[in-house]
Design a protein around this motif. Structure first.
Motif, PDB file in Angstrom:
ATOM      1  N   ARG A 409       0.816  -1.112   0.046  1.00  0.00           N
ATOM      2  CA  ARG A 409       0.185   0.113  -0.008  1.00  0.00           C
ATOM      3  C   ARG A 409       1.056   1.114   0.186  1.00  0.00           C
ATOM      4  O   ARG A 409       0.451   2.424  -0.602  1.00  0.00           O
ATOM      5  CB  ARG A 409      -1.096   0.165   1.227  1.00  0.00           C
ATOM      6  N   VAL A 412       1.673   2.982  -3.552  1.00  0.00           N
ATOM      7  CA  VAL A 412       0.778   3.547  -4.618  1.00  0.00           C
ATOM      8  C   VAL A 412       1.167   5.053  -4.775  1.00  0.00           C
ATOM      9  O   VAL A 412       1.217   5.364  -5.969  1.00  0.00           O
ATOM     10  CB  VAL A 412      -0.609   3.207  -4.073  1.00  0.00           C
ATOM     11  N   SER A 416       2.540   6.530  -8.595  1.00  0.00           N
ATOM     12  CA  SER A 416       1.922   7.642  -9.123  1.00  0.00           C
ATOM     13  C   SER A 416       2.785   8.847  -9.614  1.00  0.00           C
ATOM     14  O   SER A 416       2.795   9.178 -10.619  1.00  0.00           O
ATOM     15  CB  SER A 416       0.703   8.013  -8.455  1.00  0.00           C
TER      16      SER A 416
END
Length: 442
Positions: A409, A412, A416
């Motif tokens: 997690r 992420v 990006s």
């Protein structure tokens, strides 16, 4: 059997053999030599390996490889890099998310002194991670920071991966390193901006150092830490300024950097015999590994050139599928991300560079610019589930309270940001090409 079928059989055999867990350079070199023996007989097969080894030994810029690896390990094993983090801890602590921002800056400097992402990961996980967790930083935030920051090691010069790409693509290493500076700093700045904004909105993710802790550090101590932390940066400046100004070539600058790091460690009283032995062993092991990989890549590429496999791939993309040059480029980048889920950067480059580099040249894209794109895509692949390289390095080094789900997690938002940075460099090639065009002197 047609040459196209032989090329596909070579590629497929190599991928199957990689699943056996054997050494990558052994598999790639074995497939290349066996294919050469099958195609051109005993003389052709033996001559192939010999000719590529002579080409490797004659490549003068390869001398930079052991020098920069040695410099990085001296700074790491002599604990000079630890001084950097202590400096950031004091000077960046009062800012929301300041220690995380300082960790990114630390990673940039470690990258500029080592050239390998694993060095930044090791230093970040052993020095920064415990300190950040102890000061109640969000565990997902800090694991993402360390993974993202360590990935800069293959983009910010002196990048060892770019040395390998330069050999395969026959491009000047100096231009590639200069081309990586602005994209690398841009990406680091985007990471810092994201951290600052996120912690400004939610201070619990990265709390600032308390007033009591701040008052416990005197002004003289702050200045002492500043001087100690700036020493590794000074080594980088001493190494790179003569090269940028054209007074030294790349090899001479690498020697200056290695010598400066060694002298700094001796002056600080941290260069013991045990440290020197460990540094030398690591340098020899990593250098030999990369030389074998380059030799295998050259042999494999020579066979592919002989088979004219590039014509087959070109016909597939452009004639059969009718794709445009940018569509082909994007597909190539996506293939790197896919391979990055189970291979490291050198394996990806060795496997596909013999095919992709001639295609990039044929499509009339700049090969220096493409080297930066490849490196940035590898950074993303390093952090892409399920088998991203950095994900499992972080899991191996993180404390038990940081789970694999937390690590997945954590990447992420940083992935990006990296995709946005990659898109900017693709859309505006001058981000990468401006500096080498201005400063490069062969």
């Amino acid at each position: 059997m047609s040459y196209d079928m032989i090329a596909m059989l070579m590629f497929g055999s190599m991928l199957v053999m990689l699943m056996t867990g054997q050494r990558m350079f052994g598999i790639i070199g074995f497939v290349a030599v066996v294919a050469a023996l099958f195609l051109w007989g005993d003389r052709g097969g033996y001559d192939l390996a010999f000719a590529q080894s002579i080409k490797l030994m004659n490549w003068f810029p390869l001398l930079t490889l052991p020098m920069f690896i040695f410099m990085g390990y001296v700074l790491s094993e002599s604990k000079l890099a630890d001084d950097l983090y202590r400096m950031f801890h004091v000077w960046f602590g009062p800012v929301p998310g300041g220690l995380a921002i300082g960790t990114i800056v630390l990673m940039v400097l470690i990258s500029a002194m080592n050239g390998l992402s694993v060095a930044g990961m090791a230093i970040g996980a052993t020095i920064a991670l415990p300190e950040l967790l102890r000061r109640n930083y969000d565990k997902r935030m800090v694991t993402g920071v360390i993974q993202a920051g360590s990935s800069l090691g293959i983009l910010v010069p002196p990048s060892v991966v770019m040395v390998l790409y330069a050999m395969i693509a026959r491009q000047p290493v100096g231009q590639l390193w200069l081309a990586g500076i602005v994209p690398g700093l841009m990406m680091a700045l985007m990471f810092i901006l994201y951290i600052w904004v996120r912690c400004k909105i939610n201070p619990a993710l990265g709390p600032a150092i308390s007033d009591a802790d701040r008052a416990a550090v005197s002004r003289s101590e702050k200045n002492r830490l500043l001087l100690a932390g700036l020493l590794p940066l000074g080594i980088f400046v001493v190494m790179m300024v003569p090269f940028v100004l054209g007074y030294t070539r790349l090899v001479e600058s690498s020697v200056i950097g290695a010598l400066a790091a060694l002298l700094a460690a001796i002056a600080k009283g941290r260069m013991t015999f045990d440290v020197l032995e460990k540094v030398t062993r690591h340098t020899l092991a990593i250098t030999c590994m990369f030389m074998w990989i380059i030799l295998a890549a050259l042999a494999f590429g020579a066979v592919f050139d002989g088979l004219r496999a590039v014509d087959f791939v070109r016909a597939l993309f452009m004639d059969n599928l009718g794709l445009g040059r940018w569509e082909i480029l994007i597909l190539m980048q996506l293939s790197f991300i896919l391979m990055g889920t189970f291979l490291d950067d050198t394996a990806m480059l060795v496997i596909v560079a013999p095919l992709y580099v001639p295609i990039v040249r044929m499509l009339e894209f700049d090969l220096v610019w493409y080297g930066v794109l490849y490196t940035m895509t590898c950074q993303i692949a390093y952090m892409t589930p399920p088998f991203g390289y950095n994900l499992f390095l972080m899991r191996a080094m993180a404390p038990p309270e940081v789970t694999l789900a937390d690590i997945y997690r954590s990447i992420v938002p940083f992935v990006s940001v990296m995709i946005l940075a990659l898109a900017l460099v693709m859309a505006f090639p001058q981000i990468a090409l401006w500096l080498p065009q201005v400063l490069y002197t062969p």
